[in-house]
Design an enzyme around this catalytic site. Sequence first.
Site, PDB file in Angstrom:
ATOM      1  N   SER A  99       0.808  -1.224   0.000  1.00 48.62           N
ATOM      2  CA  SER A  99       0.000   0.000   0.000  1.00 48.62           C
ATOM      3  C   SER A  99       0.838   1.270   0.000  1.00 48.62           C
ATOM      4  CB  SER A  99      -0.956   0.020   1.201  1.00 48.62           C
ATOM      5  OG  SER A  99      -0.271   0.403   2.365  1.00 48.62           O
ATOM      6  N   LYS A 122       2.036   4.463   7.375  1.00 45.26           N
ATOM      7  CA  LYS A 122       1.149   5.280   6.543  1.00 45.26           C
ATOM      8  C   LYS A 122       1.538   6.753   6.616  1.00 45.26           C
ATOM      9  CE  LYS A 122      -1.922   2.166   5.166  1.00 45.26           C
ATOM     10  NZ  LYS A 122      -1.056   1.035   5.513  1.00 45.26           N
TER      11      LYS A 122
END
Length: 232
Positions: free
Chosen positions: A153, A191
């Site tokens: 991701s 993230k």
Amino acid sequence: MLTRKQHELICFIADRLAETGVSPSFEEMKDALDLKSKSGVHRLISALEEREFIRRLPNRARALEVLRMPERGDAKPAGRTRTTDASTSSTSRSISAGSTPPSPANDVVEIPLHGRIAAGTPIEALEGGTMLPVPAALLGSGEHYALEVAGDSMVEAGILDGDYALIRRTETARDGEIIVALIDDAEATLKYFRKEGAMIRLDPANRSYDAQRYRPDQVRVQGKLAGLLRRY
């Protein structure tokens, strides 16, 4: 141009490195420069770092490297060091005149490797006793650890499955920084950090994944990305 105290300090450090191969302690620097507290030494060290005369070697105690020397001019080094023979004295003069000091003996440091971290959906944060050797040049100041990346991701940020994320420990972050977030004290993820109103938003760097939103009390910053190590 350096102040007199900055000039004295860098000369003192260079002379001590030439004499012993080990940088002086902050207490020794304080005494040598007749300062009242070690906080004054910290300010001088920071100023010399900003001007790129010295750098701190991460994860090593009392580790300073002299990158370049100023002209000594009329300033005298804080001369509490003593040379023991003519060869030591000659080496000290050579460094003081502006030549490059000896390179650090160890340019690789070992940092803890704390398991795998998801770059997709969060996975359990693992703790382990494994150490990962890392080039010191990849790390800045502060305490670091490594996590092996699992998932895709963050591929659009250049972070690939199997990479080692080098993380500097911190409990705070600014918008747009890539962080390790511990969610509900159980799961960790890598993230982008964003504040969205009263919520914390964790953004992936892959359009196939959705952002994750949490209450501030659900998210604890565990560190931010300092570098990457990749095996080929």
